[in-house]
Design an enzyme around this catalytic site. Structure first.
Site, short mmCIF file in Angstrom:
data_model
loop_
_atom_site.label_atom_id
_atom_site.label_comp_id
_atom_site.label_asym_id
_atom_site.label_seq_id
_atom_site.Cartn_x
_atom_site.Cartn_y
_atom_site.Cartn_z
N GLY A 58 0.82 -1.22 0.00
CA GLY A 58 0.00 0.00 0.00
C GLY A 58 0.85 1.26 0.00
N THR A 79 5.17 5.67 -25.95
CA THR A 79 4.44 6.28 -27.06
C THR A 79 5.19 7.43 -27.72
OG1 THR A 79 2.30 5.64 -26.19
CG2 THR A 79 2.31 7.51 -27.70
N GLU A 81 8.29 10.05 -28.77
CA GLU A 81 9.58 9.78 -29.42
C GLU A 81 9.49 8.52 -30.27
OE1 GLU A 81 11.86 11.95 -29.28
OE2 GLU A 81 11.22 13.16 -27.56
N ASP A 83 6.12 5.61 -31.27
CA ASP A 83 5.39 4.51 -30.65
C ASP A 83 6.21 3.22 -30.77
OD1 ASP A 83 2.80 3.01 -29.83
OD2 ASP A 83 3.45 2.06 -31.68
C1 LIG Z 1 3.09 13.61 -23.33
C2 LIG Z 1 3.33 13.66 -24.83
C3 LIG Z 1 4.26 14.58 -25.33
C4 LIG Z 1 4.49 14.66 -26.69
N1 LIG Z 1 5.41 15.56 -27.15
C5 LIG Z 1 5.61 15.69 -28.48
C6 LIG Z 1 6.53 16.66 -28.98
O1 LIG Z 1 7.16 17.41 -28.22
N2 LIG Z 1 6.71 16.78 -30.32
C7 LIG Z 1 6.02 15.97 -31.19
O2 LIG Z 1 6.20 16.10 -32.39
N3 LIG Z 1 5.13 15.04 -30.74
C8 LIG Z 1 4.91 14.88 -29.41
N4 LIG Z 1 4.02 13.94 -28.95
C9 LIG Z 1 3.29 13.12 -29.92
C10 LIG Z 1 3.87 11.73 -30.03
O3 LIG Z 1 5.04 11.73 -30.82
C11 LIG Z 1 2.79 10.81 -30.62
O4 LIG Z 1 1.77 10.67 -29.64
C12 LIG Z 1 3.36 9.45 -30.98
O5 LIG Z 1 4.21 9.53 -32.10
C13 LIG Z 1 2.24 8.44 -31.32
O6 LIG Z 1 1.40 8.95 -32.30
P1 LIG Z 1 -0.20 9.03 -32.06
O7 LIG Z 1 -0.47 9.68 -30.75
O8 LIG Z 1 -0.75 9.63 -33.30
O9 LIG Z 1 -0.65 7.52 -31.92
P2 LIG Z 1 -0.88 6.50 -33.08
O10 LIG Z 1 0.26 6.54 -34.05
O11 LIG Z 1 -2.25 6.66 -33.63
O12 LIG Z 1 -0.79 5.14 -32.28
C14 LIG Z 1 -1.90 4.56 -31.58
C15 LIG Z 1 -1.81 3.07 -31.64
O13 LIG Z 1 -1.82 2.65 -33.01
C16 LIG Z 1 -0.71 1.81 -33.26
N5 LIG Z 1 -0.16 2.08 -34.59
C17 LIG Z 1 0.09 3.29 -35.14
N6 LIG Z 1 0.61 3.14 -36.37
C18 LIG Z 1 0.71 1.80 -36.59
C19 LIG Z 1 1.17 1.01 -37.69
N7 LIG Z 1 1.67 1.56 -38.77
N8 LIG Z 1 1.10 -0.32 -37.56
C20 LIG Z 1 0.62 -0.88 -36.44
N9 LIG Z 1 0.16 -0.21 -35.39
C21 LIG Z 1 0.20 1.13 -35.46
C22 LIG Z 1 0.32 2.15 -32.20
O14 LIG Z 1 1.13 1.04 -31.89
C23 LIG Z 1 -0.53 2.53 -31.02
O15 LIG Z 1 -0.83 1.39 -30.25
C24 LIG Z 1 3.78 13.81 -27.59
C25 LIG Z 1 2.88 12.87 -27.08
C26 LIG Z 1 2.64 12.79 -25.72
C27 LIG Z 1 1.66 11.77 -25.21
#
Ligand SMILES: Cc1cc2nc3c(=O)[nH]c(=O)nc-3n(C[C@H](O)[C@H](O)[C@H](O)COP(=O)(O)OP(=O)(O)OC[C@H]3O[C@@H](n4cnc5c(N)ncnc54)[C@H](O)[C@@H]3O)c2cc1C
Length: 299
Positions: A58, A79, A81, A83
């Site tokens: 706890g 996620t 930098e 996914d």
């Molecule tokens: C706290 C935080 C800070 C951030 N800071 C920055 C920043 O400073 N600069 C910046 O540019 N971005 C930033 N981001 C964005 C971040 O880079 C994205 O969230 C990340 O690249 C994932 O993209 P998405 O959110 O569109 O998720 P998605 O790409 O939609 O992913 C969602 C799900 O789909 C799956 N998926 C996606 N594509 C595929 C594929 N081709 N094949 C199979 N599965 C797939 C993934 O595995 C995941 O499970 C930030 C995000 C967060 C949460």
């Protein structure tokens, strides 16, 4: 887990960006290695934080002890930098295309076309799974007898196992993609359908890189307590990696049930041997108590 593997990334980064190693292939390899280690490292970190939180019961749930904040931090690294699954696709794509230096910057469709036309035979030919299998057998006393416990702590045995798995998965993935394309199916759909094999291959590849880097590091250390402690951790990492995928190794005839059980026994033994060293190993990171800031747990 991957400190030695991160050292390799750091060295390669220096070589690539200081001009001592300056070709496109070296850059791609560096990118792939960094991507793969980032993915496995961040998943591992989240599991570690959760394990520690539960170990503290706890008290681990109290905000003052900061596991929730650490979990929040480590969780998002899976996620941002890049996914983790997308990064592992990059790693697998690199492995498939690595066999043909004339191909650079292949997109997914291009990679599938390439695999269809050329790569399968090359990949299968160049992957030396059969040689590795012989090596694994050679390392076991009694040749074909897979139920002996001796040799589990031999790093050559451990390396042969993780190398075999990667090479076998690479050849299997190439065959699956080719089969789909031969059936005139949409290349994108084929790649999507073998996604689990793509991710499994990339994981196997990174685990092989980490195991090799760890073994190399231990080998270079002078005899002494540090080497002995890291050798225990290295065996623990390698055998727990094989143990975690024991179903695959059994499915592919590389482990008998008896040997698989022997590996689990050895992992438990190693945990018991590492336990008395745990505080020293953690202290070796030199983390100041001001940074820990968990008064209920560390005072
Ligand atoms: C706290 C935080 C800070 C951030 N800071 C920055 C920043 O400073 N600069 C910046 O540019 N971005 C930033 N981001 C964005 C971040 O880079 C994205 O969230 C990340 O690249 C994932 O993209 P998405 O959110 O569109 O998720 P998605 O790409 O939609 O992913 C969602 C799900 O789909 C799956 N998926 C996606 N594509 C595929 C594929 N081709 N094949 C199979 N599965 C797939 C993934 O595995 C995941 O499970 C930030 C995000 C967060 C949460």
């Amino acid at each position: 887990m991957s400190g030695s593997a991160q050292d390799v990334v750091r060295t390669q980064l220096h070589e690539v960006f200081s001009g001592t190693e300056d070709d496109a292939r070296a850059r791609r390899r560096l990118e792939s290695r960094a991507a793969g280690i980032k993915a496995l490292g961040t998943w591992h970190a989240t599991r570690v934080v959760q394990e520690c939180r539960e170990a503290c019961g706890g008290a681990g749930y109290l905000a003052v002890n900061r596991f929730a904040a650490l979990k929040g931090d480590s969780d998002v690294f899976t996620t941002f930098e890049g996914d983790n699954h997308v990064l592992l696709q990059l790693v697998a794509k690199g492995l498939l295309t690595d066999h043909a230096s004339e191909f650079e910057d292949l997109d997914q469709l291009g990679m599938v076309r390439y695999v269809t036309n050329l790569a399968v035979e090359t990949v299968i030919e160049r992957t030396s799974a059969h040689k590795l299998l012989e090596r694994v057998r050679d390392l076991l006393p009694g040749g074909d007898e897979w139920d002996r416990e001796a040799g589990l702590l031999d790093s050559e045995y451990q390396l042969a196992m993780v190398r075999f798995r990667e090479e076998h998965m690479l050849a299997g993935l190439a065959r699956r993609i080719k089969r789909g394309i031969d059936q005139k199916r949409d290349p994108g759909a084929v790649f999507s359908q073998v996604q689990d094999h793509v991710i499994a291959l990339a994981r196997a590849h990174v685990e092989r890189l980490v195991t090799e880097a760890f073994v190399d590091k231990v080998r270079t250390l002078p005899e002494g307590g540090e080497k002995a402690a890291l050798a225990l951790l290295c065996d623990l990492f390698a055998l727990s990696t094989i143990e975690a995928d024991r179903a695959w190794f059994m499915e592919h005839g590389r482990l008998t049930v008896q040997r698989s059980k022997a590996i689990s026994r050895e992992v438990n033994d190693l945990c018991r041997k590492v336990r008395p060293l745990a505080v020293g190993l953690v202290d070796a990171w030199g983390i100041p108590s001001a940074v820990l800031r968990a008064p209920d747990l560390v005072g």
